[in-house]
Motif scaffolding. Structure first.
Motif, PDB file in Angstrom:
ATOM      1  N   ILE A   9       0.852  -1.189   0.000  1.00  0.00           N
ATOM      2  CA  ILE A   9       0.000   0.000   0.000  1.00  0.00           C
ATOM      3  C   ILE A   9       0.887   1.239   0.000  1.00  0.00           C
ATOM      4  O   ILE A   9       1.643   1.478   0.944  1.00  0.00           O
ATOM      5  N   ASP A  10       0.787   2.034  -1.060  1.00  0.00           N
ATOM      6  CA  ASP A  10       1.574   3.263  -1.192  1.00  0.00           C
ATOM      7  C   ASP A  10       0.889   4.124  -2.242  1.00  0.00           C
ATOM      8  O   ASP A  10       0.454   3.615  -3.276  1.00  0.00           O
ATOM      9  N   ASP A  11       0.778   5.425  -1.984  1.00  0.00           N
ATOM     10  CA  ASP A  11       0.061   6.278  -2.943  1.00  0.00           C
ATOM     11  C   ASP A  11       0.871   6.579  -4.196  1.00  0.00           C
ATOM     12  O   ASP A  11       0.334   7.097  -5.170  1.00  0.00           O
ATOM     13  N   GLU A  12       2.160   6.236  -4.198  1.00  0.00           N
ATOM     14  CA  GLU A  12       2.987   6.490  -5.375  1.00  0.00           C
ATOM     15  C   GLU A  12       3.275   5.183  -6.110  1.00  0.00           C
ATOM     16  O   GLU A  12       3.840   4.247  -5.537  1.00  0.00           O
ATOM     17  N   PRO A  39      -5.721   4.407  -0.166  1.00  0.00           N
ATOM     18  CA  PRO A  39      -5.882   3.731   1.124  1.00  0.00           C
ATOM     19  C   PRO A  39      -7.314   3.260   1.375  1.00  0.00           C
ATOM     20  O   PRO A  39      -7.526   2.247   2.036  1.00  0.00           O
ATOM     21  N   GLU A  40      -8.292   3.988   0.821  1.00  0.00           N
ATOM     22  CA  GLU A  40      -9.690   3.578   1.003  1.00  0.00           C
ATOM     23  C   GLU A  40      -9.935   2.197   0.405  1.00  0.00           C
ATOM     24  O   GLU A  40     -10.647   1.364   0.978  1.00  0.00           O
ATOM     25  N   LEU A  56       3.140  -1.037   4.385  1.00  0.00           N
ATOM     26  CA  LEU A  56       2.217   0.094   4.486  1.00  0.00           C
ATOM     27  C   LEU A  56       2.963   1.424   4.541  1.00  0.00           C
ATOM     28  O   LEU A  56       3.753   1.676   5.463  1.00  0.00           O
ATOM     29  N   ASP A  57       2.700   2.268   3.549  1.00  0.00           N
ATOM     30  CA  ASP A  57       3.237   3.628   3.559  1.00  0.00           C
ATOM     31  C   ASP A  57       2.538   4.413   4.669  1.00  0.00           C
ATOM     32  O   ASP A  57       1.357   4.193   4.955  1.00  0.00           O
ATOM     33  N   GLY A  65      -1.095   5.842   7.153  1.00  0.00           N
ATOM     34  CA  GLY A  65      -0.967   4.428   7.485  1.00  0.00           C
ATOM     35  C   GLY A  65      -1.527   4.065   8.843  1.00  0.00           C
ATOM     36  O   GLY A  65      -2.168   3.023   9.012  1.00  0.00           O
ATOM     37  N   PHE A  66      -1.312   4.921   9.839  1.00  0.00           N
ATOM     38  CA  PHE A  66      -1.834   4.649  11.175  1.00  0.00           C
ATOM     39  C   PHE A  66      -3.363   4.671  11.187  1.00  0.00           C
ATOM     40  O   PHE A  66      -4.015   3.827  11.800  1.00  0.00           O
ATOM     41  N   GLU A  67      -3.930   5.647  10.498  1.00  0.00           N
ATOM     42  CA  GLU A  67      -5.392   5.765  10.440  1.00  0.00           C
ATOM     43  C   GLU A  67      -6.001   4.583   9.695  1.00  0.00           C
ATOM     44  O   GLU A  67      -7.096   4.128  10.037  1.00  0.00           O
ATOM     45  N   LEU A  68      -5.287   4.092   8.690  1.00  0.00           N
ATOM     46  CA  LEU A  68      -5.775   2.933   7.939  1.00  0.00           C
ATOM     47  C   LEU A  68      -5.936   1.731   8.867  1.00  0.00           C
ATOM     48  O   LEU A  68      -6.981   1.060   8.860  1.00  0.00           O
ATOM     49  N   LEU A  69      -4.935   1.472   9.682  1.00  0.00           N
ATOM     50  CA  LEU A  69      -5.015   0.332  10.601  1.00  0.00           C
ATOM     51  C   LEU A  69      -6.132   0.506  11.624  1.00  0.00           C
ATOM     52  O   LEU A  69      -6.792  -0.453  12.020  1.00  0.00           O
TER      53      LEU A  69
END
Length: 246
Positions: A9-12, A39-40, A56-57, A65-69
């Protein structure tokens, strides 16, 4: 070792491709099942099916990344954070990451982080397989009235009548036998509580007694066994214990 599954997972997109190439070169036993820039989309995927390992980026638009988890109710996978900022390291470990690697990713750092994750995954699988084996054996030999005790050396099969009581300590369990010897198991007391038959009574948060070995009940809060050992019984369990003999 079985093939491990991984999600990146990385936006780039360039970072995703670079990491995928490195993993392919360094770890033939890791299968990348999906990559996500949004990430969504990653959150939706991880809610339905979780891999063994997630790279995870941390810095991503909209959801880091923290919010994703934090959006996941259950996390069964191991996490390796990927970040360009070393100051995120402390926060990463607070989030129970197995490790983190800094961008640009160094091969040696990646190898160390992934090997650490593989060790954790293998240990977890070994424990789960051992638990399944114990449950299976328990069902098979239950008619023989034996207790299966996982120890550091393997499995011990102890006749119930030889067990005086079980004592929990620091996540382990000490089994006290009629010949005054003891066995120490890596299983905690709660695990044994689920495996034992009703002749064993949990009289205290740290003790389970064999009811057939109880000689005397003391009002001040102890059960005396055939060996003259005094085992504490909690106030909450006194009533339940006395009702067994009414």
């Amino acid at each position: 070792m079985k093939t491990l599954t991984a999600i990146l997972i990385d936006d780039e997109i360039s970072n995703l491709k670079g990491l995928a190439q490195k993993l392919g070169k360094l770890f033939s036993g890791i299968e990348i099942t999906a990559t996500f820039q949004k990430p969504e989309d990653a959150v939706k995927a991880l809610k339905n099916q979780q891999p063994d390992l997630v790279f995870l980026d941390i810095e991503m638009p909209r959801i880091n990344g923290f919010e994703l988890l934090a959006k996941l109710k259950e996390i069964q996978f191991q996490v390796i954070f990927v970040t360009a900022y070393s100051e995120y390291a402390i926060e990463a470990f607070k989030q129970n990451a197995i490790d983190y690697v800094l961008k640009p990713i160094d091969d040696e750092d990646l190898i160390i982080a992934v090997n650490k994750a593989i060790t954790v995954i293998q240990t977890k699988n070994d424990l789960e397989n051992n638990s399944k084996l114990v449950n299976l054996l328990t069902n098979i030999i239950s008619n023989n009235n034996k207790i299966i005790v996982p120890t550091a050396k393997g499995l011990s099969f102890i006749p119930e009548e030889e067990v005086m009581h079980l004592e929990g300590f620091s996540g382990y369990t000490k089994i006290h036998l009629t010949n005054t010897t003891t066995l120490t198991s890596s299983y905690n007391l709660g695990k044994f509580e689920k495996l034992l038959n009703p002749k064993f009574f949990k009289c205290h948060k740290s003790h389970i007694v064999n009811l057939e070995k109880v000689r005397h009940f003391e009002n001040e809060g102890y059960l005396v066994l055939d060996t003259d050992e005094r085992i504490p019984i909690s106030k909450a369990n006194k009533k339940a214990f006395l009702e067994l003999f009414q």
